[in-house]
Design a protein around this motif. Sequence first.
Motif, PDB file in Angstrom:
ATOM      1  N   CYS A   1      -2.937  -5.962  -6.227  1.00 52.30           N
ATOM      2  CA  CYS A   1      -3.159  -6.332  -4.552  1.00 52.30           C
ATOM      3  C   CYS A   1      -1.858  -6.187  -4.156  1.00 52.30           C
ATOM      4  O   CYS A   1      -2.000  -5.646  -3.098  1.00 52.30           O
ATOM      5  CB  CYS A   1      -3.415  -7.498  -4.514  1.00 52.30           C
ATOM      6  SG  CYS A   1      -5.674  -7.421  -5.406  1.00 52.30           S
ATOM      7  N   LYS A   2      -0.880  -6.681  -4.221  1.00 54.65           N
ATOM      8  CA  LYS A   2       0.576  -7.270  -3.966  1.00 54.65           C
ATOM      9  C   LYS A   2       1.019  -5.575  -3.702  1.00 54.65           C
ATOM     10  O   LYS A   2       1.753  -5.689  -2.410  1.00 54.65           O
ATOM     11  CB  LYS A   2       1.381  -7.708  -5.124  1.00 54.65           C
ATOM     12  CG  LYS A   2       0.713  -8.837  -4.246  1.00 54.65           C
ATOM     13  CD  LYS A   2       1.660 -10.186  -5.783  1.00 54.65           C
ATOM     14  CE  LYS A   2       0.556 -11.116  -6.007  1.00 54.65           C
ATOM     15  NZ  LYS A   2       2.051 -12.234  -7.279  1.00 54.65           N
ATOM     16  N   ILE A   3       1.050  -4.236  -4.632  1.00 51.45           N
ATOM     17  CA  ILE A   3       2.271  -3.400  -4.688  1.00 51.45           C
ATOM     18  C   ILE A   3       1.131  -2.675  -3.513  1.00 51.45           C
ATOM     19  O   ILE A   3       1.428  -1.231  -3.134  1.00 51.45           O
ATOM     20  CB  ILE A   3       1.881  -2.356  -6.249  1.00 51.45           C
ATOM     21  CG1 ILE A   3       0.812  -2.380  -6.776  1.00 51.45           C
ATOM     22  CG2 ILE A   3       2.862  -3.290  -6.464  1.00 51.45           C
ATOM     23  CD1 ILE A   3       1.091  -1.173  -8.035  1.00 51.45           C
ATOM     24  N   THR A   4       0.010  -3.135  -3.090  1.00 48.14           N
ATOM     25  CA  THR A   4      -0.711  -1.779  -2.194  1.00 48.14           C
ATOM     26  C   THR A   4      -0.246  -2.025  -0.895  1.00 48.14           C
ATOM     27  O   THR A   4       0.004  -1.159   0.463  1.00 48.14           O
ATOM     28  CB  THR A   4      -2.520  -2.610  -1.546  1.00 48.14           C
ATOM     29  OG1 THR A   4      -2.136  -4.357  -1.189  1.00 48.14           O
ATOM     30  CG2 THR A   4      -3.243  -1.910  -2.708  1.00 48.14           C
ATOM     31  N   CYS A   5       0.838  -3.361  -0.353  1.00 52.73           N
ATOM     32  CA  CYS A   5       1.759  -3.149   0.304  1.00 52.73           C
ATOM     33  C   CYS A   5       2.554  -2.785   0.497  1.00 52.73           C
ATOM     34  O   CYS A   5       3.523  -2.230   1.685  1.00 52.73           O
ATOM     35  CB  CYS A   5       2.797  -4.777   0.471  1.00 52.73           C
ATOM     36  SG  CYS A   5       1.685  -5.480   0.964  1.00 52.73           S
ATOM     37  N   PHE A   6       3.399  -1.694  -0.479  1.00 51.66           N
ATOM     38  CA  PHE A   6       4.138  -0.152  -0.416  1.00 51.66           C
ATOM     39  C   PHE A   6       3.219   0.722  -0.044  1.00 51.66           C
ATOM     40  O   PHE A   6       4.489   1.336   0.122  1.00 51.66           O
ATOM     41  CB  PHE A   6       4.362  -0.460  -2.132  1.00 51.66           C
ATOM     42  CG  PHE A   6       5.371  -1.659  -2.310  1.00 51.66           C
ATOM     43  CD1 PHE A   6       7.200  -1.559  -1.654  1.00 51.66           C
ATOM     44  CD2 PHE A   6       5.104  -3.098  -2.935  1.00 51.66           C
ATOM     45  CE1 PHE A   6       7.816  -2.766  -2.365  1.00 51.66           C
ATOM     46  CE2 PHE A   6       6.176  -3.940  -3.089  1.00 51.66           C
ATOM     47  CZ  PHE A   6       7.091  -4.051  -2.599  1.00 51.66           C
ATOM     48  N   PHE A   7       2.378   1.044   0.113  1.00 54.51           N
ATOM     49  CA  PHE A   7       1.818   2.332   0.271  1.00 54.51           C
ATOM     50  C   PHE A   7       0.781   2.443   1.601  1.00 54.51           C
ATOM     51  O   PHE A   7       0.660   1.271   2.048  1.00 54.51           O
ATOM     52  CB  PHE A   7       1.211   2.536  -0.614  1.00 54.51           C
ATOM     53  CG  PHE A   7       2.131   3.059  -2.091  1.00 54.51           C
ATOM     54  CD1 PHE A   7       2.513   3.813  -2.304  1.00 54.51           C
ATOM     55  CD2 PHE A   7       1.976   1.980  -2.675  1.00 54.51           C
ATOM     56  CE1 PHE A   7       3.417   4.200  -3.563  1.00 54.51           C
ATOM     57  CE2 PHE A   7       2.984   2.416  -4.151  1.00 54.51           C
ATOM     58  CZ  PHE A   7       3.298   2.788  -4.220  1.00 54.51           C
ATOM     59  N   ASP A   8       0.790   3.699   2.544  1.00 54.37           N
ATOM     60  CA  ASP A   8       0.099   3.480   3.152  1.00 54.37           C
ATOM     61  C   ASP A   8      -1.384   3.360   3.054  1.00 54.37           C
ATOM     62  O   ASP A   8      -2.136   4.208   3.450  1.00 54.37           O
ATOM     63  CB  ASP A   8       0.418   5.466   4.576  1.00 54.37           C
ATOM     64  CG  ASP A   8      -0.624   5.162   5.681  1.00 54.37           C
ATOM     65  OD1 ASP A   8      -1.377   4.110   6.161  1.00 54.37           O
ATOM     66  OD2 ASP A   8       0.259   5.669   6.319  1.00 54.37           O
ATOM     67  N   VAL A   9      -2.420   2.391   2.755  1.00 53.87           N
ATOM     68  CA  VAL A   9      -3.441   1.908   1.871  1.00 53.87           C
ATOM     69  C   VAL A   9      -4.469   2.754   3.267  1.00 53.87           C
ATOM     70  O   VAL A   9      -5.511   3.424   3.208  1.00 53.87           O
ATOM     71  CB  VAL A   9      -3.520   0.831   1.432  1.00 53.87           C
ATOM     72  CG1 VAL A   9      -3.165   0.769   0.084  1.00 53.87           C
ATOM     73  CG2 VAL A   9      -3.588   0.047   2.165  1.00 53.87           C
ATOM     74  N   ASP A  10      -3.632   2.472   4.722  1.00 54.15           N
ATOM     75  CA  ASP A  10      -4.590   2.776   5.471  1.00 54.15           C
ATOM     76  C   ASP A  10      -5.243   4.139   6.047  1.00 54.15           C
ATOM     77  O   ASP A  10      -6.423   4.413   6.265  1.00 54.15           O
ATOM     78  CB  ASP A  10      -3.743   2.192   6.839  1.00 54.15           C
ATOM     79  CG  ASP A  10      -4.090   0.746   7.005  1.00 54.15           C
ATOM     80  OD1 ASP A  10      -4.833  -0.720   6.666  1.00 54.15           O
ATOM     81  OD2 ASP A  10      -2.845   0.121   7.669  1.00 54.15           O
TER      82      ASP A  10
END
Length: 260
Positions: A108-117
């Motif tokens: 979950c935390k590493i999603t913050c490093f990518f443009d998941v939107d």
Amino acid sequence: PGTTRDLNMSPLQYQMKQNLSRPPMFQELSENPLPNFIILGMMKCGTTSLFEYIMDHPYACPGHQKEPHLFDWRYERITKAKLTTDQSEKAKAFLKQRGLEHPTDFQCKITCFFDVDTMATNERFICGDGSPSYVMGGKLLARRVQASAPNSRYIMILRDPVKRCCSHYNMMKDKGDKHLGNKSFKEVVLSDIEHLRRCGVNPEDGVDNIDLDVFERDYLRSLPYGHGSHSYVGRGLYVLLIKIWIHEVKRENILILRLE
């Protein structure tokens, strides 16, 4: 015939857009936690150019930086970090969309490093991590990656090891790296060879006569995280580094290229 190319689109992008019915492996990659692909190494072998070429593909979605270092020097910091409720819910929703019903906190935390939107708008979008220091992490790092992104594809790009070493030294010298200081090229090379020998790794013996466990335990585990002013010779022992990763991940998931 009759197709107009967007003036902001490169010729390569235009060609790829003509055949996007099914990008290779998109189903497997879309079901994989982030990152979908990882450029493991090697430093000063063209990893930045390679990453940019991949990002030219219309289904490749860049992260917030090319080298997030998720699994080496940032790993402990990420593990200890806390997500807000909104961040956690957003991450879980995205990972569920990608086929992961019960993600770990780290996933979950590493999603913050990518443009998941952006990635959430199309299941074909993939993203990558281009941190070339990973290859020096050996079994420890390979197992971290496997635990978080078991289906990732791995890329290693190599270069003549002497030219790689020279380029490495020149880059650190140009940066005025405090760890390098005023050491000459000869000094750093001889220092690293001596370090390898103290660890029971003699480059002159040939890679087939070097114990991988000793190389991993006594050399790789002795290296610092957080800066690249070390291992000028050790980073060029490609066969040893590759063998360690092949023992930990599927060989068919590793693509090995040469800068030349």
